[in-house]
Design an enzyme around this catalytic site. Structure first.
Site, short mmCIF file in Angstrom:
data_model
loop_
_atom_site.label_atom_id
_atom_site.label_comp_id
_atom_site.label_asym_id
_atom_site.label_seq_id
_atom_site.Cartn_x
_atom_site.Cartn_y
_atom_site.Cartn_z
CB SER A 154 -28.37 7.44 66.82
OG SER A 154 -27.42 6.50 66.34
CD GLU A 225 -29.88 20.46 59.86
OE1 GLU A 225 -30.64 21.43 59.98
OE2 GLU A 225 -28.83 20.31 60.48
CB CYS A 259 -25.59 18.66 59.56
SG CYS A 259 -26.20 19.83 60.76
#
Ligand code: NDP
Length: 456
Positions: A154, A225, A259
């Site tokens: 990221s 995911e 998550c």
């Protein structure tokens, strides 16, 4: 047009690094490097690749302190927390070095064998919440079976990946793993490159749809995911203090940026008030923010905090009650205190969209069916936790459209477990270690039994 992206410390907002924004040319170059390295890497004996993985684990472990310090700075997470995550990440290199031994050839009892070969260049796109843990959930297993990998961290947390690659470059053959820096401007052309034969993404559902569409066009497998809106059902027969502690862990660990964080709390009406009081007390006593002497770090940045703030404000405007926390701290950086909301409904953003922050919105239920109807009324399906001593509750959970059910626990993992996300939370066997993961990143070919075929 900005030529670089600043990386900031979420505790202070201070700039701690800078990376290029990335573009199609840099993505193309990374894929070329991986494509050129692939034939020789794929041609190695499986056991030779496994020794490279063991060397990788050792080299990373020798630099554990520096990796922890960098990742803690860029994520804002406490050093001990980061140390646990990176140690587990490094352990994956050892795990796959052992699990992949002999994996490429599986004799069948009735004759012949299955040979497993690599797919080619894999793209590994990683988010900011656990930069190295998520990267190394995939990278060593992808390499073990003979793929080469382009790894895009990221843009918010690229510094630990840069350090890890410096270490791995001293161990792995050139081009076997290549780092691609930048934001979506680098990620998008990576996904659009025909030479990429597998994409693994952990991130938002929007990016996941883009990856899935581009990959469908190319008939290419994906491991996705994506977002979650995970629920917990708290039955009336539980120990209230125990349940409130477990729910606090699920909602507030890593400031709710996991998550599988718990984002919806359904509590039996008989205990909803004492449970809410207990959760508020635990939030205030055990989950204070780091600058106030507690363990809770900041959110990754103010943009993510703005999303959480918007969800809380939308809920309050429709009648929700803030029992503790809420936006409005004047600390530097991106802090937001643990927040408990009651009086919420399913019309509110906080119950429908992924919040990804430290918020526990509580709703009461009266019957088992009502509890499951609420829990299943969601676009997402990563995990569900059920706290109860009623077997009928556990049986009912077997038909829930989610990848993982936790019974009287939250976030427990086991080697070889498969976590195949339901609904808009993703697709593919995004397991935790284990053979199913190796199956997902390789291709099988059946070889007919040569002994039998000789007679024809
Ligand atoms: P994104 O999906 O935008 O980012 C995830 C990764 O994908 C990053 O490396 C990102 O790069 C990259 N990326 C972004 N756009 C593209 C593209 N078009 N093609 C290829 N790669 C791309 O998620 P965010 O970080 O913006 O977070 C948004 C939301 O996603 C969060 O609020 C949360 O709800 C959810 N999320 C879920 C996670 C999970 O564990 N399931 C983890 C993180 C977020 P870059 O960041 O450099 O732009």
């Amino acid at each position: 047009v900005a030529a670089s992206i600043e990386v900031t410390d979420p505790r202070s907002g201070v700039v701690i690094g800078e990376i290029p924004v990335g573009d199609a040319a840099s993505a193309r170059q990374a894929v070329t490097q991986a494509a050129e390295a692939w034939p020789a890497w794929a041609a190695l004996e499986q056991s030779d690749r496994c020794s490279f993985l063991r060397d990788g684990a050792e080299a990373l472990e020798a630099e554990l302190d520096s990796l922890v310090s960098i990742e803690s700075k860029e994520t804002g997470q406490a050093q001990d927390f980061v140390r646990g995550a990176i140690s587990a990440a490094i352990d994956n290199w050892r795990h796959f070095a052992t699990a992949a031994e002999g994996y490429d050839r599986e004799p069948l009892a009735s004759g012949g064998y299955i040979h497993r070969r690599s797919l080619g260049v894999a793209a590994l796109i990683v988010p900011w919440n656990f930069p190295l843990l998520i990267a190394f959930r995939f990278l060593p297993g992808m390499l073990a079976v003979g793929n080469t990998v382009v790894w895009k961290p990221s843009e918010r947390t690229p510094l630990s990946a840069i350090r890890a690659m410096e270490i791995l470059e001293g161990v792995l053959p050139s081009g076997v793993a290549t780092l691609l820096l930048g934001d979506g401007r680098a990620g998008r052309p990576l996904v659009e490159d025909d030479r990429v034969k597998l994409v693994a993404l952990t991130g938002s559902t929007a990016t996941g749809r883009f990856v899935a569409e581009e990959s469908a066009r190319r008939l290419r497998p994906v491991l996705l995911e994506l977002g979650g809106k995970d629920a917990v059902i708290v039955d009336r027969d539980v120990d209230i203090e125990w349940a409130a502690r477990l729910v606090a862990d699920g909602c507030f660990t890593n400031t709710g940026q996991i998550c599988t964080s718990i984002e919806r709390v359904y509590v039996h009406r008989d205990i909803v008030e004492p449970f809410t009081d207990a959760l508020v007390a635990i939030a205030e006593a055990d989950w204070a923010l780091i600058p106030e002497g507690g363990p809770m770090g900041p959110m990754i940045d103010r943009a993510q905090r703005d999303i959480v703030t918007r969800h809380i404000e939308d809920a309050v405007s429709q009648g929700a009650i803030v029992r503790t926390g809420g936006p409005g701290t004047d600390l530097p950086g991106a802090y937001l205190p643990p927040t408990v909301l009651s009086n919420v409904t399913h019309d509110m953003e906080v119950m429908r969209q992924e919040t990804f922050g430290p918020v526990a919105p509580i709703m009461a239920f009266d019957t088992r069916e009502q509890a499951f109807a609420l829990a299943e009324d969601s676009d997402y399906g990563l995990s569900l936790s059920v706290l109860s001593s009623d077997e009928a509750m556990f049986s009912r959970a077997e038909s829930a459209d989610v990848g993982t059910v936790w019974l009287n626990t939250w976030h427990s993992y086991a080697d070889g477990a498969i976590h195949q996300p339901g609904r808009s939370s993703g697709s593919g066997a995004v397991g935790w270690r284990g053979r199913q993961f190796l199956d997902a990143v390789s291709a099988p070919t059946f070889f007919g039994d040569p002994a039998r075929d000789r007679d024809h």
